[in-house]
Design a protein around this motif. Structure first.
Motif, mmCIF file in Angstrom:
data_model
loop_
_atom_site.group_PDB
_atom_site.id
_atom_site.type_symbol
_atom_site.label_atom_id
_atom_site.label_comp_id
_atom_site.label_asym_id
_atom_site.label_seq_id
_atom_site.Cartn_x
_atom_site.Cartn_y
_atom_site.Cartn_z
ATOM 1 N N HIS A 166 -2.212 0.379 -11.138
ATOM 2 C CA HIS A 166 -1.877 1.798 -11.020
ATOM 3 C C HIS A 166 -1.636 2.201 -9.570
ATOM 4 C CE1 HIS A 166 -1.739 6.006 -12.224
ATOM 5 N NE2 HIS A 166 -2.616 6.293 -11.277
ATOM 6 N N ASN A 167 -2.206 1.441 -8.628
ATOM 7 C CA ASN A 167 -2.092 1.791 -7.212
ATOM 8 C C ASN A 167 -1.216 0.819 -6.428
ATOM 9 O OD1 ASN A 167 -4.180 4.152 -6.475
ATOM 10 N ND2 ASN A 167 -5.054 2.889 -8.102
ATOM 11 N N GLY A 168 -0.311 0.156 -7.134
ATOM 12 C CA GLY A 168 0.680 -0.677 -6.472
ATOM 13 C C GLY A 168 0.173 -2.018 -5.977
ATOM 14 N N ILE B 135 -0.726 7.726 -1.198
ATOM 15 C CA ILE B 135 -2.082 7.509 -1.702
ATOM 16 C C ILE B 135 -3.045 7.291 -0.538
ATOM 17 C CG2 ILE B 135 -3.555 5.982 -3.067
ATOM 18 C CD1 ILE B 135 -1.189 5.435 -4.877
ATOM 19 N N LYS C 22 -6.124 9.796 0.589
ATOM 20 C CA LYS C 22 -7.501 9.302 0.542
ATOM 21 C C LYS C 22 -8.191 9.506 1.889
ATOM 22 C CE LYS C 22 -7.767 5.736 -1.945
ATOM 23 N NZ LYS C 22 -8.226 6.465 -3.141
ATOM 24 N N TYR D 82 -8.085 2.166 1.485
ATOM 25 C CA TYR D 82 -7.209 2.276 0.316
ATOM 26 C C TYR D 82 -7.892 1.767 -0.946
ATOM 27 C CZ TYR D 82 -2.782 2.020 -2.296
ATOM 28 O OH TYR D 82 -1.776 2.191 -3.228
ATOM 29 N N THR D 83 -8.650 0.670 -0.820
ATOM 30 C CA THR D 83 -9.277 0.045 -1.990
ATOM 31 C C THR D 83 -10.737 0.475 -2.173
ATOM 32 O OG1 THR D 83 -9.894 -1.900 -0.671
ATOM 33 C CG2 THR D 83 -7.787 -1.988 -1.850
ATOM 34 N N VAL E 203 0.835 -1.184 0.000
ATOM 35 C CA VAL E 203 0.000 0.000 0.000
ATOM 36 C C VAL E 203 0.878 1.244 0.000
ATOM 37 C CG1 VAL E 203 -1.658 1.326 1.355
ATOM 38 C CG2 VAL E 203 -1.916 -1.153 1.141
ATOM 39 N N GLU E 204 0.652 2.138 -0.962
ATOM 40 C CA GLU E 204 1.440 3.363 -1.060
ATOM 41 C C GLU E 204 1.018 4.353 0.020
ATOM 42 O OE1 GLU E 204 3.939 3.982 -2.949
ATOM 43 O OE2 GLU E 204 3.864 2.279 -4.337
ATOM 44 N N TRP F 220 -6.803 -0.530 -12.275
ATOM 45 C CA TRP F 220 -6.762 0.314 -11.077
ATOM 46 C C TRP F 220 -5.776 -0.251 -10.054
ATOM 47 C CZ3 TRP F 220 -7.343 -0.115 -5.887
ATOM 48 C CH2 TRP F 220 -7.467 1.076 -5.166
ATOM 49 N N LEU F 221 -5.815 -1.552 -9.844
ATOM 50 C CA LEU F 221 -4.913 -2.186 -8.884
ATOM 51 C C LEU F 221 -3.454 -2.001 -9.287
ATOM 52 C CD1 LEU F 221 -6.932 -5.478 -8.294
ATOM 53 C CD2 LEU F 221 -6.547 -3.679 -6.611
#
Length: 232
Positions: free
Chosen positions: A115-117, A6, A10, A62-63, A2-3, A112-113
């Motif tokens: 792009h978000n690591g 980001i 959020k 996060y998701t 998890v970044e 999407w996943l």
């Protein structure tokens, strides 16, 4: 992984967390790293601690955009930590249209996943078509679902959060598993008794019954590591 940036962005912009609470969460996550070693190899990553009390909650934060992606494409969604299930109702007349909608949703989630690591593990993904035995005989043949470029075959049964579901929702596999576990438990506890009937179970401290009504329409369930499902 998890970044950090980001996640905290959020929390602030999407969930309105600010002030002392926001500073506390940032201090909890910032400059925190973990390391996994195997032989001569090791990996180090930062962000949310694995297995922590806040881990599942922060991962859900996060998701959270996943739910908007699914709803925009008309797909129902259910999440538990890193396990996601997608559902869609389909009929024999609109199978192709709804199957394409499901696969488009899966592709959007995959992008999407990435792009978000994160990643969608198609190797741990499953799909299933729920229906009564009489309706499935008149339904077009469906062999697989395309999940992020991988054809995942339709299964006869899946396990979701520890519960085994078969394609007719008869729960025969679940009943067998519960019966087996209860039998082994009573063998190790000679003062307890266990009886098994068609509609219920009874043991020293377990007494319950289960009634299930099957849907009139077919149900397609696709399960990914994020899980996916479709109904007709």
């Amino acid at each position: 992984m998890v970044e950090y940036n980001i996640l905290v962005n959020k929390l602030y912009t999407s969930f309105g967390i600010s002030g002392t609470a926001f500073s506390w969460i940032c201090s909890y996550l910032k400059r925190r790293s973990q390391c996994v070693s195997a032989g001569q190899s090791s990996s180090r990553y930062s962000g949310m601690p694995q297995g922590s009390v806040l881990g599942s909650l922060l991962f859900s934060v996060y998701t959270s955009p996943i739910s908007f992606i699914a709803s925009d494409l008309g797909i129902s969604l259910q999440q538990y930590a890193d396990d996601t299930q997608l559902y869609i109702l389909v009929s024999a007349d609109d199978l192709t249209v709804h199957r394409n909608s499901l696969e488009s949703c899966l592709q959007s989630l995959h992008l999407w996943l990435c792009h978000n690591g994160l990643g969608l593990n198609s190797g741990k993904s499953e799909s299933i078509l729920f229906s009564t035995s009489s309706r499935i005989r008149n339904f077009p043949s469906v062999s697989d679902v395309n999940i992020a470029g991988t054809l995942v075959p339709i299964s006869d049964k899946i396990i979701t959060l520890g519960v085994t579901l078969d394609r007719h929702l008869a729960l025969s596999h679940r009943i067998s598993n519960v019966y087996r576990a209860a039998y082994l438990h009573t063998r190790s506890s000679p003062h307890q008794t266990f009886t098994y009937g068609r509609h219920g179970y009874h043991s020293g401290y377990l007494n319950g019954s289960l009634t299930l009504r099957l849907p009139r329409k077919l149900s397609f369930h696709g399960h990914t590591n994020t899980k996916t499902a479709v109904s007709t």
